[in-house]
Design an enzyme around this catalytic site. Structure first.
Site, PDB file in Angstrom:
ATOM      1  N   GLU A 145       0.848  -1.194   0.000  1.00 61.13           N
ATOM      2  CA  GLU A 145       0.000   0.000   0.000  1.00 61.13           C
ATOM      3  C   GLU A 145       0.879   1.237   0.000  1.00 61.13           C
ATOM      4  O   GLU A 145       1.810   1.357   0.800  1.00 61.13           O
ATOM      5  CB  GLU A 145      -0.905   0.013   1.234  1.00 61.13           C
ATOM      6  CG  GLU A 145      -2.024  -1.016   1.207  1.00 61.13           C
ATOM      7  CD  GLU A 145      -3.241  -0.542   0.432  1.00 61.13           C
ATOM      8  OE1 GLU A 145      -3.242   0.613  -0.036  1.00 61.13           O
ATOM      9  OE2 GLU A 145      -4.197  -1.339   0.312  1.00 61.13           O
ATOM     10  N   HIS A 166      -3.525  -2.906  -8.422  1.00 68.07           N
ATOM     11  CA  HIS A 166      -4.829  -3.395  -7.968  1.00 68.07           C
ATOM     12  C   HIS A 166      -5.868  -3.270  -9.076  1.00 68.07           C
ATOM     13  O   HIS A 166      -6.718  -4.147  -9.255  1.00 68.07           O
ATOM     14  CB  HIS A 166      -5.277  -2.602  -6.731  1.00 68.07           C
ATOM     15  CG  HIS A 166      -6.317  -3.297  -5.923  1.00 68.07           C
ATOM     16  ND1 HIS A 166      -6.944  -2.692  -4.850  1.00 68.07           N
ATOM     17  CD2 HIS A 166      -6.853  -4.542  -5.997  1.00 68.07           C
ATOM     18  CE1 HIS A 166      -7.813  -3.535  -4.310  1.00 68.07           C
ATOM     19  NE2 HIS A 166      -7.784  -4.664  -4.992  1.00 68.07           N
ATOM     20  N   ASP A 210      -6.871   1.833  -8.358  1.00 60.32           N
ATOM     21  CA  ASP A 210      -5.558   2.138  -7.781  1.00 60.32           C
ATOM     22  C   ASP A 210      -4.451   1.213  -8.276  1.00 60.32           C
ATOM     23  O   ASP A 210      -4.715   0.081  -8.670  1.00 60.32           O
ATOM     24  CB  ASP A 210      -5.640   2.099  -6.242  1.00 60.32           C
ATOM     25  CG  ASP A 210      -6.086   0.742  -5.702  1.00 60.32           C
ATOM     26  OD1 ASP A 210      -7.128   0.224  -6.161  1.00 60.32           O
ATOM     27  OD2 ASP A 210      -5.397   0.204  -4.822  1.00 60.32           O
TER      28      ASP A 210
END
Length: 278
Positions: free
Chosen positions: A149, A188, A198
């Protein structure tokens, strides 16, 4: 799918140890670290039990089943790296989210805007980052990938040099350690084109130049007259069940200036060039 190397029982038991993060030296995360340790200890019990609990076929007569442990085995290794943006406003907010059992989400690493890298799940464990997704024939990316992330709200935030430089260093380590193929560094939105955007407006070219994913060449050759764009996207790995969403995901990755669900002549040139690298 996974290459397996012989390892010692000691290496497996490492699954039961906690991840040490420099920022967690205080008692701020003591409660969540305790939960992490308890969960990994339970996984260690499952791995070290002989014979394995509830893994034999219950439809067979017990007298026809036997456990004989092999000496040749290892821990499954990740084969993909999936990049995300957090869609949140700070590293602290993301860490809090990944401590929420209600949210139920996590990632192996979070890379902050200032370049700080926080590991939250052991590489060998399964984090909940991919959700309902597909790449090629793999429909359980959580089990076969490392999720990273990136601290970015996905709209107004820029990608800082510090963040991208730290990410590249992290990817360099992961690629070497697990022998992850160049093609298997994806986003993603690539694996979940119907649901996720994203990482948005991400500098994929910069990563590709370092060996993480592919990018198109400066000089593009015309594809053959019978070039099948849908089949090309499918062979690259995309889920083409919703071709409009797939085209948008492809363009979000490789075009970025236009993400409409229709391939222009230039888009087709790019697609053909990238497709030939797979």
């Amino acid at each position: 799918m996974f290459s397996v190397k012989t390892t010692s029982l000691k290496a497996i038991l490492l699954l039961g140890s906690a991840i040490v993060i420099s920022s967690c030296g205080s008692s701020k995360y003591a409660a969540t670290e305790k939960i992490y340790k308890e969960k990994t200890k339970e996984f260690a019990k499952i791995i070290t039990s002989t014979p394995p609990v509830r893994q034999l076929y219950d439809t067979l007569n017990p007298t026809n089943q036997q456990w004989i442990g092999s000496v040749n085995f290892g821990i499954r290794k990740p084969n993909f790296v999936i990049l995300h943006h957090t869609a949140q406003d700070s590293l602290a907010q993301t860490v809090k989210t990944f401590h929420s059992t209600r949210a139920g989400t996590s990632a192996h690493y979070v890379v902050s805007r200032d370049g700080k890298v926080v590991q939250m799940v052991n590489d060998y464990l399964r984090s909940n980052h991919a959700g309902v997704s597909k790449w090629g024939k793999d429909t359980d990316l959580n089990s076969s990938s490392i999720g990273i992330e990136l601290d970015n709200n996905g709209t107004t935030d820029i990608w800082t040099d510090a963040q991208i430089n730290s990410l590249i260093k992290l990817l360099t380590t992961l690629k070497k350690k697990y022998n992850i193929p160049t093609a298997n560094f994806i986003g993603h939105s690539d694996i979940a084109p119907k649901r996720k955007p994203d990482p948005n407006k991400f500098p994929w070219k910069k990563l590709a130049l370092k060996g993480f994913g592919f990018w198109y060449d400066d000089i593009l050759k015309n594809p053959p007259a019978n070039f099948d764009t849908t089949n090309a996207l499918k062979l690259m790995g995309y889920d083409t069940s919703d071709i409009g969403a797939t085209i948008t995901a492809f363009k979000r990755h490789f075009i970025q200036t236009d993400i409409t669900p229709k391939l222009t002549p230039v888009d087709i040139l790019v697609l053909y060039n990238v497709y030939t690298k797979y």
